[in-house]
Design a protein around this motif. Sequence first.
Motif, PDB file in Angstrom:
ATOM      1  N   VAL A   1      -6.994   1.217 -17.340  1.00 31.67           N
ATOM      2  CA  VAL A   1      -8.204   1.398 -17.216  1.00 31.67           C
ATOM      3  C   VAL A   1      -8.784   2.670 -16.312  1.00 31.67           C
ATOM      4  CG1 VAL A   1      -8.558  -1.380 -16.799  1.00 31.67           C
ATOM      5  CG2 VAL A   1      -8.362   0.217 -14.785  1.00 31.67           C
ATOM      6  N   PRO A   2      -9.735   3.223 -16.982  1.00 34.67           N
ATOM      7  CA  PRO A   2     -10.281   4.516 -16.488  1.00 34.67           C
ATOM      8  C   PRO A   2     -10.604   4.462 -14.869  1.00 34.67           C
ATOM      9  CG  PRO A   2     -12.109   3.578 -17.789  1.00 34.67           C
ATOM     10  CD  PRO A   2     -10.803   2.573 -17.791  1.00 34.67           C
ATOM     11  N   ARG A   3     -11.011   3.388 -14.201  1.00 35.46           N
ATOM     12  CA  ARG A   3     -11.198   3.057 -13.024  1.00 35.46           C
ATOM     13  C   ARG A   3     -10.845   1.670 -12.392  1.00 35.46           C
ATOM     14  NH1 ARG A   3     -15.775   1.377  -9.951  1.00 35.46           N
ATOM     15  NH2 ARG A   3     -16.050   2.301  -7.655  1.00 35.46           N
ATOM     16  N   ILE A   4     -10.092   1.774 -11.447  1.00 38.04           N
ATOM     17  CA  ILE A   4      -9.750   0.409 -10.943  1.00 38.04           C
ATOM     18  C   ILE A   4     -10.685  -0.438  -9.846  1.00 38.04           C
ATOM     19  CG2 ILE A   4      -8.040   1.291  -9.280  1.00 38.04           C
ATOM     20  CD1 ILE A   4      -6.199  -1.242 -10.103  1.00 38.04           C
ATOM     21  N   THR A   5     -11.125  -1.328 -10.171  1.00 41.63           N
ATOM     22  CA  THR A   5     -11.751  -2.256  -9.020  1.00 41.63           C
ATOM     23  C   THR A   5     -11.234  -3.278  -8.605  1.00 41.63           C
ATOM     24  OG1 THR A   5     -13.420  -3.249 -10.505  1.00 41.63           O
ATOM     25  CG2 THR A   5     -13.913  -1.080 -10.201  1.00 41.63           C
ATOM     26  N   GLY A   6     -11.741  -3.794  -7.433  1.00 41.71           N
ATOM     27  CA  GLY A   6     -11.492  -5.319  -6.994  1.00 41.71           C
ATOM     28  C   GLY A   6     -11.652  -6.360  -8.038  1.00 41.71           C
TER      29      GLY A   6
ATOM     30  N   HIS B   1      -8.721  -4.106  -2.843  1.00 44.26           N
ATOM     31  CA  HIS B   1      -7.735  -4.490  -3.948  1.00 44.26           C
ATOM     32  C   HIS B   1      -6.392  -5.294  -3.990  1.00 44.26           C
ATOM     33  CE1 HIS B   1      -9.919  -0.672  -5.794  1.00 44.26           C
ATOM     34  NE2 HIS B   1     -10.530  -1.366  -5.782  1.00 44.26           N
ATOM     35  N   VAL B   2      -5.916  -4.728  -2.789  1.00 48.67           N
ATOM     36  CA  VAL B   2      -4.309  -5.314  -2.438  1.00 48.67           C
ATOM     37  C   VAL B   2      -4.565  -6.777  -1.983  1.00 48.67           C
ATOM     38  CG1 VAL B   2      -2.570  -5.274  -0.896  1.00 48.67           C
ATOM     39  CG2 VAL B   2      -3.228  -3.053  -2.022  1.00 48.67           C
ATOM     40  N   ARG B   3      -5.899  -7.024  -1.332  1.00 43.98           N
ATOM     41  CA  ARG B   3      -6.207  -8.343  -0.723  1.00 43.98           C
ATOM     42  C   ARG B   3      -6.320  -9.264  -1.984  1.00 43.98           C
ATOM     43  NH1 ARG B   3     -11.878  -8.420   1.564  1.00 43.98           N
ATOM     44  NH2 ARG B   3     -10.985  -6.636   2.499  1.00 43.98           N
ATOM     45  N   GLU B   4      -7.004  -8.688  -3.150  1.00 43.31           N
ATOM     46  CA  GLU B   4      -6.920  -9.673  -4.341  1.00 43.31           C
ATOM     47  C   GLU B   4      -5.936 -10.127  -4.849  1.00 43.31           C
ATOM     48  OE1 GLU B   4      -9.565 -10.981  -5.077  1.00 43.31           O
ATOM     49  OE2 GLU B   4     -11.308  -9.759  -4.620  1.00 43.31           O
ATOM     50  N   MET B   5      -4.706  -9.609  -4.387  1.00 42.79           N
ATOM     51  CA  MET B   5      -3.312  -9.958  -4.932  1.00 42.79           C
ATOM     52  C   MET B   5      -2.613 -10.869  -3.836  1.00 42.79           C
ATOM     53  SD  MET B   5      -1.878  -6.463  -7.142  1.00 42.79           S
ATOM     54  CE  MET B   5      -1.876  -5.393  -5.728  1.00 42.79           C
ATOM     55  N   THR B   6      -3.121 -11.315  -2.969  1.00 42.63           N
ATOM     56  CA  THR B   6      -2.665 -11.933  -1.716  1.00 42.63           C
ATOM     57  C   THR B   6      -1.872 -13.265  -2.371  1.00 42.63           C
ATOM     58  OG1 THR B   6      -4.103 -11.276  -0.090  1.00 42.63           O
ATOM     59  CG2 THR B   6      -2.692 -13.274   0.406  1.00 42.63           C
TER      60      THR B   6
ATOM     61  N   GLY C   1       0.914  -1.373   0.125  1.00 44.34           N
ATOM     62  CA  GLY C   1       0.224   0.006  -0.197  1.00 44.34           C
ATOM     63  C   GLY C   1       0.939   1.135  -0.109  1.00 44.34           C
ATOM     64  N   GLU C   2       2.002   1.386   0.927  1.00 43.80           N
ATOM     65  CA  GLU C   2       2.878   2.420   0.886  1.00 43.80           C
ATOM     66  C   GLU C   2       3.506   2.701  -0.493  1.00 43.80           C
ATOM     67  OE1 GLU C   2       6.528   3.977   3.448  1.00 43.80           O
ATOM     68  OE2 GLU C   2       5.962   1.812   3.494  1.00 43.80           O
ATOM     69  N   ALA C   3       3.943   1.587  -0.913  1.00 41.84           N
ATOM     70  CA  ALA C   3       4.691   1.682  -2.381  1.00 41.84           C
ATOM     71  C   ALA C   3       3.751   2.233  -3.267  1.00 41.84           C
ATOM     72  CB  ALA C   3       5.041   0.228  -2.861  1.00 41.84           C
ATOM     73  N   LEU C   4       2.565   1.764  -3.437  1.00 39.58           N
ATOM     74  CA  LEU C   4       1.508   2.088  -4.481  1.00 39.58           C
ATOM     75  C   LEU C   4       1.121   3.697  -4.139  1.00 39.58           C
ATOM     76  CD1 LEU C   4      -0.787  -0.899  -4.743  1.00 39.58           C
ATOM     77  CD2 LEU C   4       0.729   0.138  -6.712  1.00 39.58           C
ATOM     78  N   ALA C   5       1.095   4.221  -2.809  1.00 39.42           N
ATOM     79  CA  ALA C   5       0.769   5.392  -2.531  1.00 39.42           C
ATOM     80  C   ALA C   5       1.792   6.316  -3.123  1.00 39.42           C
ATOM     81  CB  ALA C   5       0.530   5.560  -1.088  1.00 39.42           C
ATOM     82  N   ASN C   6       3.099   5.952  -2.995  1.00 35.45           N
ATOM     83  CA  ASN C   6       4.268   6.821  -3.411  1.00 35.45           C
ATOM     84  C   ASN C   6       4.196   6.721  -4.887  1.00 35.45           C
ATOM     85  OD1 ASN C   6       5.279   7.140  -0.777  1.00 35.45           O
ATOM     86  ND2 ASN C   6       6.518   5.376  -0.878  1.00 35.45           N
ATOM     87  N   LEU C   7       3.525   6.195  -5.531  1.00 38.66           N
ATOM     88  CA  LEU C   7       3.433   5.883  -6.926  1.00 38.66           C
ATOM     89  C   LEU C   7       2.318   6.966  -7.282  1.00 38.66           C
ATOM     90  CD1 LEU C   7       3.961   2.396  -8.189  1.00 38.66           C
ATOM     91  CD2 LEU C   7       5.503   4.603  -8.370  1.00 38.66           C
ATOM     92  N   GLY C   8       1.558   7.442  -6.769  1.00 37.17           N
ATOM     93  CA  GLY C   8       0.521   8.425  -6.859  1.00 37.17           C
ATOM     94  C   GLY C   8      -1.031   7.750  -6.759  1.00 37.17           C
ATOM     95  N   HIS C   9      -1.049   6.404  -6.370  1.00 38.01           N
ATOM     96  CA  HIS C   9      -2.271   5.694  -6.457  1.00 38.01           C
ATOM     97  C   HIS C   9      -2.944   5.688  -5.007  1.00 38.01           C
ATOM     98  CE1 HIS C   9      -1.224   4.177 -10.383  1.00 38.01           C
ATOM     99  NE2 HIS C   9      -0.282   3.282  -9.850  1.00 38.01           N
ATOM    100  N   LYS C  10      -4.295   5.433  -4.880  1.00 37.20           N
ATOM    101  CA  LYS C  10      -4.658   5.425  -3.713  1.00 37.20           C
ATOM    102  C   LYS C  10      -5.634   4.096  -3.551  1.00 37.20           C
ATOM    103  CE  LYS C  10      -5.481  10.304  -3.312  1.00 37.20           C
ATOM    104  NZ  LYS C  10      -6.468  11.542  -3.041  1.00 37.20           N
TER     105      LYS C  10
END
Length: 309
Positions: free
Chosen positions: A167-172, A140-145, A126-135
């Motif tokens: 994609v215009p909007r990312i979803t789980g 969402h992260v759980r789906e990649m466990t 989550g921290e790494a993605l936030a540093n890339l500008g994502h929220k």
Amino acid sequence: MGLFDIDTESQQPQAGGLFGGLPATATTASVVVKPLPGTSLALIPAPYQPHGEDALSDQERQDLEACKAGVDNLRNAFWIAGKSFETMSTAQLHREENPNFAEWVWINWEISESQLYRLMDEWRVGEALANLGHKPLESHVREMTELRRQTSDKVAITVYDTIARCVPRITGAVVKEVVDNLGFLSKDADAAEIGRRVRGLLNPPEQQDDDTEKGDDVPDISSLGKDSPNGESERKPSNSKADPLATKDIERLQNALVALQEAAKKVNKAAVRRAVEAQPDVAAPLIQEIGSTLQQIDRAVAVRLPKQE
């Protein structure tokens, strides 16, 4: 939605607690408002070994309050809560109140043991993605466990970042579909290669807009080359009627190259970092759009080139 996901459109300010908002602050120009403890990742102490087994030191008490605030005030930033939990657990900052960490967390925040350790496992991604500008949302992260268990956090970060740019909007559901389609991956899977596979899954050539393929004087090649969707199997020399169009296409490529070269001179990592740090809400969408445009160009020029003799 995950425990730490939040609906920003329906959220209303509330009074403190895990599901509450931050307290209101005055907007007088002469007042300098410092960040509350726990409201910034930089203010959360990194996990460390216990300083002792008895009473907490003054510094440990400050660390404990900062970590508690990280969980209370930033429900939507699950990675901050996860880091807070790991620090409190690793340093045993809970030992004065309750030696049983999972039980203590449940009493204070009603977070189950499974949810607790999932947050502690996910916060670095989550921290790494936030540093890339994502929220990213926790769901969402759980789906990649499983993907992370098979490969690494780096691969998971690459997968999410690539999806967000395509994609215009990312979803789980989108994340789950991509992860499922990737299938089993080896431990040494190359992140860059996985990123290319994700782009292929989300932007297959056959799904490109017909208008971009056939419009603006571009010839319809759907009937050429029955063995190949792009007509390469039965390529024939161009005739004189195609020469004016070919000349126009060469000009397009030349103009595109000049524009890209000029853009490359103006954009560098230092400038991007400064923009993100100064105005992340403005910079992040621009960066994503630039990446999406470059990917579109990359797909357009991905053709079989003649061998050089």
